[in-house]
Design a protein around this motif. Sequence first.
Motif: not given
Length: 453
Positions: A169-178, A212-224
């Motif tokens: 949903l956030l449009g993360l790339d493959a590395t960010q998904v991992r 909550q963990a899923a949202v935090q994980s995706a947002l933190l991954a987007r931040e690098g």
Amino acid sequence: MSLSDTLSAHVAGLTWDMLPDSAAQAARLVLLDASGVMLGASGLAEEVRPFLRMAAATGAGPCTVVGTDLTASAPMAALANGALAHALDFEDAFDRAPGHPNASLVPALIALAQAGAPVDGRRFLTALALGGDLSCRMGLALRQPMEAGMWYPPPMLAAYGATVGAANLLGLDATQVRDALSLTLCQATMPGEIKYSAGTVLRAVREAFPAQAAVQSALLAREGVAGFEQPLEGRAGFFALYAGGKFAPADLTEALGESFWIEHLTYKAWPSCRGTHPFIELALQLREGLDPAAVVAIEVEHDDVQAMLVEPIERKRAPAVAIDAKFSIPFTVALALARGRVGLDDFDVTALADPAVLALAAKVTCRQAPRDSWQRGSGGALRIGLAGGAMREAAVDNALGCPDRPLGEAALVEKFVACAARAARPRSEAEVRELAAKILVLEECEDVGALFR
């Protein structure tokens, strides 16, 4: 390419135009059912109140706590909505690898759809189909039960589906998904002790934590925030930690992007654990023309999955809290026989103390005697002995609501209406039916988040 890389690339690359029509329709039904159950829980489930208060205490935000006037940040809204998602034990299930693939996913996606720029229906449905599919695949891939390590798998598996749905949903790339999967590995757990405590309500609100963990994980991954190279298959990754390294990678990748397991979900006809459903169905069937006062014995035959719903028998005959009642074959059978229904309003304190229900529950005996024809965890047999020696008995291979015996879209709309009528902030029936209609054509929606504000 590693397994984690393969799955991450799939998550990052899946778009609406790649989604089969059947998977898109399944995602619509998932959202209809899940959001309705959350609305109902906002008014019915006392167990969620601390989560709502905590969301309110952290301050207003862009995201809605479904069914209420509360708003919060995306992580806190996911926490509160996740608590709502399983509180009634009425959400969808996956019988083939027993679990609830969407109870964390839908709260996470609704929160993220409200947290930033508008998310259209096509993006939302794609993320939903993808996340639910991965959670099911992870359950199917297990070759050692997670329970062998004393874990409680449904919310743990759901956390990873919610994470990849959020990442898409956030449009993360493959590395960010991992990276996001790695961050969830650092957060999502659930001990088997949740099944054994007589007084805890954690089983009711358990999906709060993975959502909550899923949202935090995706947002933190987007931040690098960088994660692990192999969060799933690594030597200390998910399958090593929770399944002794015993899993089938092919079950994770076969027909990936072509076949979606959310097309094979069960939608619940009764608000209780899926394992109780064959016995509720049989009790309602055998009750026709029966005087409950004439019942002298009730015999249940179940399988190994359902053993947790009958043990310890004295506790299951007289559960102390609503979620334990929903997790009890003796109590739900007695409820069905005494009242002729097992509904949204039948698990309050009055029901838990109902002498007629408790008297029947005390007559229930159980034995593990599975049959080859049963779907594991959702088949069963029931015998009712009557005064004078008469006996009524029946069996079912897979309880109502499964893919072979579906409720159907019309029935799911009525379930949605019934749940929404019990929301903390109820809407008129006309408004509720309009919302259901919009969900069923969600691909036409320009702003999914606005539907739930």
